[in-house]
Design an enzyme around this catalytic site. Sequence first.
Site, PDB file in Angstrom:
ATOM      1  N   CYS A   1       4.312   0.416  -2.713  1.00 14.33           N
ATOM      2  CA  CYS A   1       3.656  -0.829  -2.275  1.00 14.33           C
ATOM      3  C   CYS A   1       2.544  -0.528  -1.267  1.00 14.33           C
ATOM      4  O   CYS A   1       2.813  -0.367  -0.071  1.00 14.33           O
ATOM      5  CB  CYS A   1       4.691  -1.766  -1.664  1.00 14.33           C
ATOM      6  SG  CYS A   1       3.980  -3.298  -1.065  1.00 14.33           S
TER       7      CYS A   1
ATOM      8  N   CYS B   1       2.248  -3.074   1.511  1.00 13.97           N
ATOM      9  CA  CYS B   1       3.223  -2.968   2.598  1.00 13.97           C
ATOM     10  C   CYS B   1       2.889  -1.789   3.510  1.00 13.97           C
ATOM     11  O   CYS B   1       3.021  -1.885   4.733  1.00 13.97           O
ATOM     12  CB  CYS B   1       4.627  -2.747   2.051  1.00 13.97           C
ATOM     13  SG  CYS B   1       5.051  -3.735   0.620  1.00 13.97           S
ATOM     14  N   ASP B   2       2.501  -0.664   2.937  1.00 11.92           N
ATOM     15  CA  ASP B   2       2.470   0.590   3.690  1.00 11.92           C
ATOM     16  C   ASP B   2       1.080   1.179   3.901  1.00 11.92           C
ATOM     17  O   ASP B   2       0.931   2.148   4.659  1.00 11.92           O
ATOM     18  CB  ASP B   2       3.332   1.644   2.956  1.00 11.92           C
ATOM     19  CG  ASP B   2       4.768   1.180   2.798  1.00 11.92           C
ATOM     20  OD1 ASP B   2       5.258   0.481   3.697  1.00 11.92           O
ATOM     21  OD2 ASP B   2       5.387   1.509   1.778  1.00 11.92           O
TER      22      ASP B   2
END
Length: 309
Positions: free
Chosen positions: A135, A138-139
């Site tokens: 992701c 997300c990261d």
Amino acid sequence: MGKEIYDVAIIGGGPAGMTAGIYAGRAHLRSCLLEGMSTGGQMFNTATIENYPGFGRVDGPGLSQKMEAQVKEWGVEIQYDHISEIRRQPELFELVTLGEEVISARTVIIAAGSTPKQLDVPGESDFLGRGVSYCATCDGAFFRDKDVAVVGGGDSAVEESLYLTRFVNRVTIIHRRDELRAAKHLQERAFDDPRIEFLWDSEVEAVFGEQMVNMLKVKHKETGEVSNLPVAGVFIYVGMRPNTEFLGGLVDLDPWGYIKAGEDTATSVPGIFAAGDIRTKGLRQIVTAVADGAVAAMAAERFLGERGL
Ligand code: NAP
């Protein structure tokens, strides 16, 4: 949730499940929506959505929150729990949660979506959250000014590579063939981006690191040559796996594990409908998922009406 019998139980809170909730709520069906994580599904993990009509460019978490608010507005009960089993009883279904709570419903809409596939190479699971990610949204921000790799050649791999260029120094897309599967306009943007490089005909054989990822072992498929690519992170986008294991053979699946259901969302079991990425279909997108959700809710309403339930 109490011991009441719901008209519709919706499994999955992605765009398909949430739309089913909105339509079921508007049809005054007593409805619940079971979601294992947070609502939005894959949509929540998408940085920018630019093909959902009416929104121009919208961030995935933002669109997810808007949909969830609309679901709640129509009185649908949202419960955060995994379903581990569906039992078929005369005239109703019992949904068993991981916590062994039993939820009864006259119809079920399965909209549990799909999960990212893994490469299954050494080091991948060891470094999950320490440089291995599925992701970018997300990261990605953790890799500011670093070099990272993206594995895959589809829409997700290219779109998320473009997103990563906001933060990172360089993205190397590692693809097992010599041409991308991604949409042409995405390909053009990636080819034009000086921060994106390509390793063609190549496969990741292992992920190395100490505390964090620091290297990938990459093999060229044609020459057999093995090289080490120094990176701080690797984002894996090699397709999806449908979340149908919990069904345990209750409904018919295709050879890839997707629920066999047509545009009417009807499955092999009367009263169970399948919506979104989890069913057999040609195009898995937010727009096709929301369309399925609407169709499935109306099909459930018709099913109940025809049986006087
Ligand atoms: P995908 O289209 O199935 O692409 C998966 C990619 O990973 C392919 O390039 C495939 O290579 C490669 N791959 C598969 N297994 C591999 C392995 N074991 N090792 C190395 N590479 C491997 O998956 P996706 O990109 O996640 O997209 C899924 C669906 O969502 C698609 O229908 C896509 O169009 C849609 N989507 C749309 C958008 C958008 O429109 N904005 C954004 C994201 C996703 P090959 O090409 O050689 O098969």
